[in-house]
Design a protein around this motif. Structure first.
Motif, PDB file in Angstrom:
ATOM      1  N   GLU A   1      75.901  93.758  50.198  1.00  0.00           N
ATOM      2  CA  GLU A   1      77.301  93.411  49.949  1.00  0.00           C
ATOM      3  C   GLU A   1      78.105  93.463  51.244  1.00  0.00           C
ATOM      4  O   GLU A   1      77.906  94.345  52.081  1.00  0.00           O
TER       5      GLU A   1
ATOM      6  N   THR B   1      82.725  88.863  44.871  1.00  0.00           N
ATOM      7  CA  THR B   1      81.888  89.734  45.686  1.00  0.00           C
ATOM      8  C   THR B   1      81.039  88.876  46.609  1.00  0.00           C
ATOM      9  O   THR B   1      80.471  87.872  46.185  1.00  0.00           O
TER      10      THR B   1
ATOM     11  N   PHE C   1      77.871  88.549  49.444  1.00  0.00           N
ATOM     12  CA  PHE C   1      76.603  89.101  49.877  1.00  0.00           C
ATOM     13  C   PHE C   1      76.108  88.323  51.091  1.00  0.00           C
ATOM     14  O   PHE C   1      76.399  87.131  51.238  1.00  0.00           O
TER      15      PHE C   1
END
Length: 203
Positions: free
Chosen positions: A184, A194, A196
């Motif tokens: 992450e 989110t 990554f």
């Protein structure tokens, strides 16, 4: 058995279908978007137009049932979106007046803001990708095969790192990315998304 192969122009309609049927944090989004091509025109079709050599599908023996696609150079891709892709769609998807009132209008507003993809915190990961797989073909190694193929293609092109963004509520996808070696990347300003990233070295 399903196999991973390069994208072909004949796969276009399948990509559109896969994109909308996984477009609500991995769930079916057809009820949310009256135009079934809207999501694909943002998250799938421009990639196969711009960099088709980085598009791969899972073929079940009849048609594509999953895909991975992306770009090796996010800033260059954003420039192309603004200059080449967006003008072809602006009349079909005019920018909503005022605050978007529906999920579809929210997506159309995103279409008109290609620079949103340029997130400073992920600048060290120049490539980015999107991967989607119909539910019936998940959990059988097809996602891993797609991702491994895509990473290898980036590595052959001399690209060292890649990132992706996903809805923070899609915890199942997050677990998959962790298993594939992604970590992450904190992006405080992006609520609900989110990020990554990982190198393109073999998983």
């Amino acid at each position: 058995m399903p196999v991973v192969r390069p994208y072909r122009p004949a796969d276009r309609s399948a990509l559109v279908d896969i994109c909308v049927r996984t477009g609500d944090a991995g769930e079916d989004a057809r009820a949310l978007y009256p135009d079934p091509e809207l999501l694909a025109n943002i998250f799938a079709l421009p990639y196969v137009e711009y960099e088709p050599q980085l598009a791969f599908v899972v073929d079940d023996g009849g048609q594509a049932v999953g895909y991975v696609l992306g770009t090796s150079d996010t800033p260059a891709y954003v420039t192309w979106l603004r200059r080449e892709w967006l003008p072809t769609l602006a009349r079909r998807y005019p920018l909503p007046a005022g605050r978007p009132a529906t999920r579809a209008e929210e997506m159309i507003a995103l279409l008109h803001q290609p620079e949103r993809i340029l997130v400073p915190e992920v600048a060290a990961y120049p490539a980015h990708l999107h991967i989607d797989l119909l539910p019936a073909y998940q959990g059988a190694g097809n996602g891993r095969a797609l991702m491994t193929t895509f990473l290898a293609a980036l590595a052959r092109g001399g690209v060292s790192a890649v990132h992706l963004g996903m809805a923070s509520t899609n915890t199942r996808a997050g677990a998959f990315y962790a298993r594939m070696g992604f970590h992450e990347i904190p992006v405080p300003a992006e609520r609900g998304t989110t990020y990554f990233g990982r190198s393109t070295d073999p998983p």
